[in-house]
Write a protein that holds these residues in place. Structure first.
Motif, PDB file in Angstrom:
ATOM      1  N   GLN A   8       0.827  -1.205   0.000  1.00  0.00           N
ATOM      2  CA  GLN A   8       0.000   0.000   0.000  1.00  0.00           C
ATOM      3  C   GLN A   8       0.863   1.258   0.000  1.00  0.00           C
ATOM      4  OE1 GLN A   8      -2.711  -0.443   3.280  1.00  0.00           O
ATOM      5  NE2 GLN A   8      -4.005  -1.879   2.166  1.00  0.00           N
ATOM      6  N   GLU A   9       1.970   1.225   0.715  1.00  0.00           N
ATOM      7  CA  GLU A   9       2.873   2.375   0.747  1.00  0.00           C
ATOM      8  C   GLU A   9       3.451   2.646  -0.643  1.00  0.00           C
ATOM      9  OE1 GLU A   9       7.108   3.421   2.786  1.00  0.00           O
ATOM     10  OE2 GLU A   9       5.597   2.477   4.067  1.00  0.00           O
ATOM     11  N   ARG A  10       3.873   1.587  -1.339  1.00  0.00           N
ATOM     12  CA  ARG A  10       4.401   1.741  -2.701  1.00  0.00           C
ATOM     13  C   ARG A  10       3.330   2.279  -3.639  1.00  0.00           C
ATOM     14  NH1 ARG A  10       6.770  -3.242  -1.890  1.00  0.00           N
ATOM     15  NH2 ARG A  10       5.184  -4.212  -3.178  1.00  0.00           N
ATOM     16  N   GLU A  11       2.122   1.760  -3.510  1.00  0.00           N
ATOM     17  CA  GLU A  11       1.024   2.214  -4.362  1.00  0.00           C
ATOM     18  C   GLU A  11       0.755   3.700  -4.141  1.00  0.00           C
ATOM     19  OE1 GLU A  11      -3.698   1.278  -5.042  1.00  0.00           O
ATOM     20  OE2 GLU A  11      -2.429  -0.303  -4.227  1.00  0.00           O
ATOM     21  N   GLN A  12       0.733   4.129  -2.896  1.00  0.00           N
ATOM     22  CA  GLN A  12       0.491   5.543  -2.593  1.00  0.00           C
ATOM     23  C   GLN A  12       1.615   6.433  -3.121  1.00  0.00           C
ATOM     24  OE1 GLN A  12      -2.376   6.828  -1.476  1.00  0.00           O
ATOM     25  NE2 GLN A  12      -3.066   4.721  -1.689  1.00  0.00           N
ATOM     26  N   MET A  13       2.856   5.963  -3.024  1.00  0.00           N
ATOM     27  CA  MET A  13       3.996   6.716  -3.537  1.00  0.00           C
ATOM     28  C   MET A  13       3.879   6.902  -5.046  1.00  0.00           C
ATOM     29  SD  MET A  13       7.182   6.331  -5.297  1.00  0.00           S
ATOM     30  CE  MET A  13       7.479   4.581  -5.187  1.00  0.00           C
ATOM     31  N   LEU A  14       3.518   5.826  -5.759  1.00  0.00           N
ATOM     32  CA  LEU A  14       3.369   5.908  -7.215  1.00  0.00           C
ATOM     33  C   LEU A  14       2.218   6.817  -7.594  1.00  0.00           C
ATOM     34  CD1 LEU A  14       4.857   4.532  -9.640  1.00  0.00           C
ATOM     35  CD2 LEU A  14       5.410   3.491  -7.475  1.00  0.00           C
ATOM     36  N   LEU A  15       1.117   6.712  -6.878  1.00  0.00           N
ATOM     37  CA  LEU A  15      -0.022   7.585  -7.153  1.00  0.00           C
ATOM     38  C   LEU A  15       0.349   9.047  -6.960  1.00  0.00           C
ATOM     39  CD1 LEU A  15      -2.955   5.585  -5.532  1.00  0.00           C
ATOM     40  CD2 LEU A  15      -2.677   6.118  -7.961  1.00  0.00           C
ATOM     41  N   ALA A  16       1.087   9.343  -5.907  1.00  0.00           N
ATOM     42  CA  ALA A  16       1.511  10.727  -5.659  1.00  0.00           C
ATOM     43  C   ALA A  16       2.396  11.239  -6.795  1.00  0.00           C
ATOM     44  CB  ALA A  16       2.241  10.819  -4.324  1.00  0.00           C
ATOM     45  N   ALA A  18       2.450  10.111  -9.926  1.00  0.00           N
ATOM     46  CA  ALA A  18       1.646  10.218 -11.139  1.00  0.00           C
ATOM     47  C   ALA A  18       0.748  11.451 -11.091  1.00  0.00           C
ATOM     48  CB  ALA A  18       0.817   8.950 -11.338  1.00  0.00           C
ATOM     49  N   ARG A  19       0.274  11.817  -9.914  1.00  0.00           N
ATOM     50  CA  ARG A  19      -0.595  12.998  -9.786  1.00  0.00           C
ATOM     51  C   ARG A  19       0.166  14.290 -10.058  1.00  0.00           C
ATOM     52  NH1 ARG A  19      -3.185  10.029  -5.021  1.00  0.00           N
ATOM     53  NH2 ARG A  19      -5.029   9.142  -6.014  1.00  0.00           N
ATOM     54  N   LYS A  20       1.486  14.236 -10.043  1.00  0.00           N
ATOM     55  CA  LYS A  20       2.277  15.403 -10.437  1.00  0.00           C
ATOM     56  C   LYS A  20       2.262  15.566 -11.951  1.00  0.00           C
ATOM     57  CE  LYS A  20       5.327  15.311  -6.462  1.00  0.00           C
ATOM     58  NZ  LYS A  20       6.695  15.195  -5.988  1.00  0.00           N
ATOM     59  N   VAL A  21       1.892  14.503 -12.659  1.00  0.00           N
ATOM     60  CA  VAL A  21       1.849  14.508 -14.121  1.00  0.00           C
ATOM     61  C   VAL A  21       0.426  14.761 -14.620  1.00  0.00           C
ATOM     62  CG1 VAL A  21       2.316  13.140 -16.204  1.00  0.00           C
ATOM     63  CG2 VAL A  21       3.795  12.896 -14.205  1.00  0.00           C
ATOM     64  N   TRP A  22      -0.567  14.092 -14.017  1.00  0.00           N
ATOM     65  CA  TRP A  22      -1.959  14.170 -14.459  1.00  0.00           C
ATOM     66  C   TRP A  22      -2.882  14.455 -13.274  1.00  0.00           C
ATOM     67  CZ3 TRP A  22       0.454   9.186 -15.383  1.00  0.00           C
ATOM     68  CH2 TRP A  22       1.029   9.075 -16.643  1.00  0.00           C
ATOM     69  N   PRO A  23      -4.105  14.905 -13.576  1.00  0.00           N
ATOM     70  CA  PRO A  23      -5.111  15.034 -12.515  1.00  0.00           C
ATOM     71  C   PRO A  23      -5.516  13.650 -11.989  1.00  0.00           C
ATOM     72  CG  PRO A  23      -5.942  15.895 -14.625  1.00  0.00           C
ATOM     73  CD  PRO A  23      -4.565  15.371 -14.861  1.00  0.00           C
ATOM     74  N   ALA A  41       0.952  -4.694 -19.454  1.00  0.00           N
ATOM     75  CA  ALA A  41       0.584  -4.873 -18.044  1.00  0.00           C
ATOM     76  C   ALA A  41      -0.027  -3.586 -17.494  1.00  0.00           C
ATOM     77  CB  ALA A  41       1.808  -5.250 -17.223  1.00  0.00           C
ATOM     78  N   ARG A  42      -0.797  -3.734 -16.435  1.00  0.00           N
ATOM     79  CA  ARG A  42      -1.356  -2.566 -15.743  1.00  0.00           C
ATOM     80  C   ARG A  42      -0.379  -2.139 -14.649  1.00  0.00           C
ATOM     81  NH1 ARG A  42      -7.120  -3.279 -13.540  1.00  0.00           N
ATOM     82  NH2 ARG A  42      -5.911  -4.450 -12.027  1.00  0.00           N
ATOM     83  N   PRO A  43      -0.065  -0.843 -14.584  1.00  0.00           N
ATOM     84  CA  PRO A  43       0.860  -0.370 -13.550  1.00  0.00           C
ATOM     85  C   PRO A  43       0.459  -0.811 -12.140  1.00  0.00           C
ATOM     86  CG  PRO A  43       0.536   1.351 -15.155  1.00  0.00           C
ATOM     87  CD  PRO A  43      -0.428   0.243 -15.503  1.00  0.00           C
ATOM     88  N   GLU A  54       9.821  -0.699 -12.449  1.00  0.00           N
ATOM     89  CA  GLU A  54       9.291  -0.766 -13.802  1.00  0.00           C
ATOM     90  C   GLU A  54       8.201   0.279 -14.015  1.00  0.00           C
ATOM     91  OE1 GLU A  54       9.899  -3.312 -11.811  1.00  0.00           O
ATOM     92  OE2 GLU A  54      10.603  -5.040 -12.923  1.00  0.00           O
ATOM     93  N   VAL A  55       7.370   0.461 -13.018  1.00  0.00           N
ATOM     94  CA  VAL A  55       6.285   1.437 -13.122  1.00  0.00           C
ATOM     95  C   VAL A  55       6.850   2.852 -13.115  1.00  0.00           C
ATOM     96  CG1 VAL A  55       4.140   2.279 -12.098  1.00  0.00           C
ATOM     97  CG2 VAL A  55       4.654  -0.167 -12.090  1.00  0.00           C
ATOM     98  N   LEU A  56       7.858   3.096 -12.311  1.00  0.00           N
ATOM     99  CA  LEU A  56       8.503   4.410 -12.313  1.00  0.00           C
ATOM    100  C   LEU A  56       9.106   4.713 -13.683  1.00  0.00           C
ATOM    101  CD1 LEU A  56      10.226   4.458  -8.818  1.00  0.00           C
ATOM    102  CD2 LEU A  56       8.361   5.925  -9.600  1.00  0.00           C
TER     103      LEU A  56
END
Length: 64
Positions: A8-16, A18-23, A41-43, A54-56
Motif C-alpha cells: 500500500q505504501e508503494r502504491e500511494q507513492m506511485l499515485l503521488a 503520477a498525480r504530479k503529471v496528471w489530474p 501490463a497494468r501499472p 518498472e512502473v517508475l
C-alpha cells in the motif's frame, strides 16, 4: 515477503508521483489501464507485485 502495508505504501507513492503529471482521474486511468511500456501490463498490478521500478520507468516515459 512483502507485507500488505508495504504494498500500500508503494502504491500511494506511485499515485503521488503520477498525480504530479496528471489530474486524479487520469492518474487512476493510467494506473489501471494497459500500458505499452510495460508490455500491456497494468501499472497497479506491477506495483502490487513489488515491481515499482518498472512502473517508475513507465511513468518517466509518459512524462517525456
Amino acid at each position: 515477503m512483502d507485507t500488505e502495508a508495504a504494498k500500500q505504501e508503494r502504491e500511494q507513492m506511485l499515485l503521488a508521483r503520477a498525480r504530479k503529471v496528471w489530474p486524479n482521474e487520469a492518474t487512476e486511468e493510467w494506473m489501471h489501464g494497459s500500458n505499452d511500456v510495460l508490455e500491456g501490463a497494468r501499472p497497479i498490478d506491477l506495483v502490487r507485485r513489488g515491481q515499482t521500478d518498472e512502473v517508475l520507468t513507465a511513468l518517466e516515459v509518459e512524462r517525456a
